[in-house]
Write a protein that holds these residues in place. Structure first.
Motif, PDB file in Angstrom:
ATOM      1  N   ALA A 114       0.854  -1.168  -0.013  1.00  0.00           N
ATOM      2  CA  ALA A 114       0.154  -0.022   0.046  1.00  0.00           C
ATOM      3  C   ALA A 114       0.907   1.390  -0.001  1.00  0.00           C
ATOM      4  O   ALA A 114       0.507   2.258  -0.755  1.00  0.00           O
ATOM      5  N   ASP A 115       1.989   1.110   0.774  1.00  0.00           N
ATOM      6  CA  ASP A 115       2.687   2.392   0.739  1.00  0.00           C
ATOM      7  C   ASP A 115       3.384   2.664  -0.518  1.00  0.00           C
ATOM      8  O   ASP A 115       3.320   4.007  -0.814  1.00  0.00           O
ATOM      9  N   SER A 116       3.760   1.634  -1.285  1.00  0.00           N
ATOM     10  CA  SER A 116       4.221   1.939  -2.539  1.00  0.00           C
ATOM     11  C   SER A 116       3.288   2.661  -3.611  1.00  0.00           C
ATOM     12  O   SER A 116       3.474   3.513  -4.299  1.00  0.00           O
ATOM     13  N   LEU A 117       2.060   2.152  -3.520  1.00  0.00           N
ATOM     14  CA  LEU A 117       0.891   2.367  -4.406  1.00  0.00           C
ATOM     15  C   LEU A 117       0.602   3.964  -4.157  1.00  0.00           C
ATOM     16  O   LEU A 117       0.287   4.796  -4.961  1.00  0.00           O
ATOM     17  N   ALA A 140      -5.598   9.754 -16.620  1.00  0.00           N
ATOM     18  CA  ALA A 140      -4.997   8.790 -17.634  1.00  0.00           C
ATOM     19  C   ALA A 140      -3.847   8.114 -17.019  1.00  0.00           C
ATOM     20  O   ALA A 140      -3.794   6.827 -17.031  1.00  0.00           O
ATOM     21  N   LEU A 141      -3.091   8.579 -16.364  1.00  0.00           N
ATOM     22  CA  LEU A 141      -1.850   8.046 -15.804  1.00  0.00           C
ATOM     23  C   LEU A 141      -2.256   7.132 -14.490  1.00  0.00           C
ATOM     24  O   LEU A 141      -1.769   6.212 -14.465  1.00  0.00           O
ATOM     25  N   THR A 142      -3.014   7.839 -13.660  1.00  0.00           N
ATOM     26  CA  THR A 142      -3.688   6.999 -12.613  1.00  0.00           C
ATOM     27  C   THR A 142      -4.209   5.675 -13.152  1.00  0.00           C
ATOM     28  O   THR A 142      -3.931   4.375 -12.704  1.00  0.00           O
ATOM     29  N   LEU A 143      -5.123   5.703 -14.061  1.00  0.00           N
ATOM     30  CA  LEU A 143      -5.760   4.625 -14.702  1.00  0.00           C
ATOM     31  C   LEU A 143      -4.768   3.614 -15.173  1.00  0.00           C
ATOM     32  O   LEU A 143      -4.680   2.266 -15.041  1.00  0.00           O
ATOM     33  N   LYS A 144      -3.652   4.254 -15.864  1.00  0.00           N
ATOM     34  CA  LYS A 144      -2.512   3.312 -16.447  1.00  0.00           C
ATOM     35  C   LYS A 144      -1.722   2.480 -15.419  1.00  0.00           C
ATOM     36  O   LYS A 144      -1.714   1.606 -15.483  1.00  0.00           O
ATOM     37  N   THR A 145      -1.035   3.428 -14.658  1.00  0.00           N
ATOM     38  CA  THR A 145      -0.203   2.945 -13.619  1.00  0.00           C
ATOM     39  C   THR A 145      -0.756   2.433 -12.420  1.00  0.00           C
ATOM     40  O   THR A 145      -0.326   1.370 -11.882  1.00  0.00           O
ATOM     41  N   LEU A 146      -1.783   2.928 -11.817  1.00  0.00           N
ATOM     42  CA  LEU A 146      -2.233   2.449 -10.529  1.00  0.00           C
ATOM     43  C   LEU A 146      -3.608   1.441 -10.619  1.00  0.00           C
ATOM     44  O   LEU A 146      -3.850   0.717  -9.551  1.00  0.00           O
ATOM     45  N   CYS A 147      -4.195   1.561 -11.678  1.00  0.00           N
ATOM     46  CA  CYS A 147      -5.132   0.531 -11.857  1.00  0.00           C
ATOM     47  C   CYS A 147      -4.660  -0.425 -12.957  1.00  0.00           C
ATOM     48  O   CYS A 147      -5.728  -1.344 -13.074  1.00  0.00           O
ATOM     49  N   GLY A 148      -3.777  -0.528 -13.565  1.00  0.00           N
ATOM     50  CA  GLY A 148      -3.228  -1.482 -14.603  1.00  0.00           C
ATOM     51  C   GLY A 148      -4.279  -1.694 -15.799  1.00  0.00           C
ATOM     52  O   GLY A 148      -4.504  -2.812 -16.322  1.00  0.00           O
ATOM     53  N   PHE A 149      -4.666  -0.493 -16.236  1.00  0.00           N
ATOM     54  CA  PHE A 149      -5.528  -0.481 -17.479  1.00  0.00           C
ATOM     55  C   PHE A 149      -4.670  -0.485 -18.422  1.00  0.00           C
ATOM     56  O   PHE A 149      -3.519   0.318 -18.301  1.00  0.00           O
TER      57      PHE A 149
END
Lengths: 115, 426
Positions: free
Chosen positions: B110-113, B132-141
């Motif tokens: 969780a800390d890294s996320l 866009a960056l959040t969806l791509k990087t943090l949600c694995g889209f």
């Protein structure tokens, strides 16, 4: 019963995590059904994209050899009454969903013919 | 038994890829994020190819972590600048590997996320790029999923994300959490991004693509993650409550064919009461001396969720809350919703006056829901003719097929009723 080899080529549509997961699930389900029903006699394996070609003059060419569309990605062995039945089984394989093809080839059964 | 061992939890690949990218970027820096993403994808491919034949291993996360770690370490070994940097800093790949292993443990992920969340929502980029960056990087889209989610061409998304990564790496943005001085400001941006992301998924004008509910789920998941960290604020909890209240009505807002059902026609037993309960819990925990817009919006959403029917809704309470929202932020949407609440509470004349005034607001010009609201107030006044006129006006203002269906259904219902009345009177 005649044996057939399924040769899988190309897997274009699965580069995103969600698709990979869905796609993998389809394969696992298909393999499970085939093994339980008995027609999938060898689930086979996937092939790494790189390798080497030994030419007639014994020189070596490095892979990749073909466009990813034509590259053989894996194989399995099935048992079916005839080619039509084997084709029906091939239609159920998840390769089509991923934009690839499956080639259906009967084994020549050389040894049995010689007996 | 066989079934369960052959099934991964939903979105496993998406979430594992997000975790790996967050941890590995933290270890090797934003400058290498492209390489890291590629290697994570290769690891996913390896997993797919192996698991589809051999079944899912007992610990799929560990399997995929190891595969990705090996891939990235392999390619870094071949990188000369990396070797030099390691030598100079006195580190070894082996020590680095130990750190990564530790960061990949459940309690540290969780800390890294969270660090990655602050990077994706860095003020260096504009809002849409942050989303866009959040969806791509943090949600694995995947790129095409981000494009579908934001209704943008895939090339545009690709360019924006590339540019954003470059500027973040160029500005040497660190993967440390913001310090106390900056935290409040940076947290505001994260809240805003998550709020907009959720709305992006929730908006019905965007059609019924199943990816829409995925976006809402992801926004709530990230907000929940943030809530569990001490750096979050009461506003974070209020935002989560707001998302959960809305999410409870997600399924009830569309029919089987995907056309929209407005609040007044929704079947309230279809609402997810477990989610409503959980939202109420978060709202209770979010109490603080200075309520934010999230607090007020969540409270309004709650009043809708706990009302037994449209008539028994606390409309005067809702109207008052919109009044307080307008003090914090002057938005025509708040004015519109306040006018509706005033009308529903009985003061239809005042509601109509307010709604008519809003017609001139530049931001609401061509907004079909304004005319739907006017139609609704006419109906409350039993003026079917005027209601139909307003619905026709609303219809002329939207091009979306499912919105046309919604309005057509409304009109059909009204004209049927009037026809029935006529046949009865004959």
């Amino acid at each position: 019963m005649p044996k057939y080899m399924f040769v899988y080529r190309g897997c274009e549509n699965c580069h995103e995590p969600e698709e990979m997961q869905k796609f993998m699930q389809l394969w696992m389900d298909w393999i499970q059904v085939g093994e339980e029903a008995g027609w999938l006699i060898d689930k086979g394996d996937g092939l790494e994209p790189d390798g080497a070609i030994v030419n007639p003059d014994l020189s070596i060419t490095d892979g990749p050899f073909a466009e990813s569309k034509e590259l053989v990605g894996g194989y399995s062995m099935v048992e079916a009454a005839n080619i039509a039945a084997a084709i029906e089984l091939a239609k159920g394989s998840p390769i089509a969903v991923s934009g690839g093809t499956v080639e259906v080839r009967a084994l020549a059964n050389v040894e049995m013919a010689n007996e | 038994m066989n079934q369960s061992t052959n099934q991964l939890v939903e979105h496993f690949f998406r979430h594992e890829s997000a975790k790996l990218i967050a941890v590995l970027t933290r270890a090797f820096g934003l400058r290498r994020i492209d390489l890291i993403e590629d290697m994570v994808q290769v690891a996913m491919m390896e997993a797919m190819n192996s698991w589809k034949l051999n079944g899912i291993p007992p610990n799929p996360s560990a399997w995929i972590h190891l595969a990705a770690k090996n891939r990235i370490l392999d390619s870094l070994r071949r990188e000369k600048t990396f070797a030099k940097a390691m030598a100079l800093s006195g580190q070894t790949l082996a020590s680095q590997e130990l750190v990564i292993d530790q960061w990949l443990e459940d309690e540290h992920i969780a800390d890294s996320l969270l660090r990655m969340m602050f990077v994706c929502c860095h003020p260096l980029n504009d809002r849409q790029t942050q989303i866009a960056l959040t969806l791509k990087t943090l949600c694995g889209f995947g790129l095409s999923e981000v494009a579908r989610a934001l209704l943008l061409p895939i090339e545009t998304v690709k360019k924006r994300i590339q540019r954003a990564k470059k500027s973040l790496a160029g500005a040497k943005v660190s993967l440390e959490l913001p310090d106390d001085e900056q935290l409040e400001q940076r947290l505001d941006v994260v809240h805003d991004v998550l709020y907009l992301m959720f709305n992006e998924g929730y908006s019905t004008s965007r059609g019924a693509d199943p990816i829409r509910s995925d976006i809402c789920e992801e926004a709530a998941r990230l907000c929940h993650l943030l809530c569990q960290n001490p750096c979050s604020s009461p506003a974070t909890k209020a935002l989560l409550a707001l998302m959960l209240f809305h999410a409870s009505r997600f399924e009830a807002r569309t029919d089987d064919l995907g056309s929209v059902i407005l609040l007044e026609d929704q079947c309230r037993s279809d609402w997810d009461h477990q989610l409503i309960g959980s939202a109420q819990g978060w709202l209770a925990q979010s109490k603080c001396g200075q309520p934010t817009t999230y607090h007020l919006e969540a409270t309004i959403a709650m009043l809708h969720c706990i009302a037994p029917c449209i008539k028994k809704t606390d409309w005067s309470g809702i109207s008052a809350l919109y009044g307080r929202l307008l003090e914090l932020h002057n938005s025509p949407m708040y004015e519109l919703n306040q006018a509706i609440a005033i009308g529903e509470s009985g003061a239809t004349h005042e509601a109509l006056t307010r709604l008519m005034q809003l017609k001139d607001h530049p931001k609401l010009e061509g907004y079909f829901l304004l005319d739907c609201a006017i139609a609704r107030i006419h109906l409350l006044e039993d003026d079917t003719m005027k209601a139909v006129d307003s619905y026709l006006m609303a219809r002329s203002k939207t091009a979306a097929v499912h919105e046309h269906e919604l309005i057509d259904k409304k009109i059909r219902k009204l004209t049927e009723i009037t026809q029935d009345d006529r046949t009865q009177s004959h």
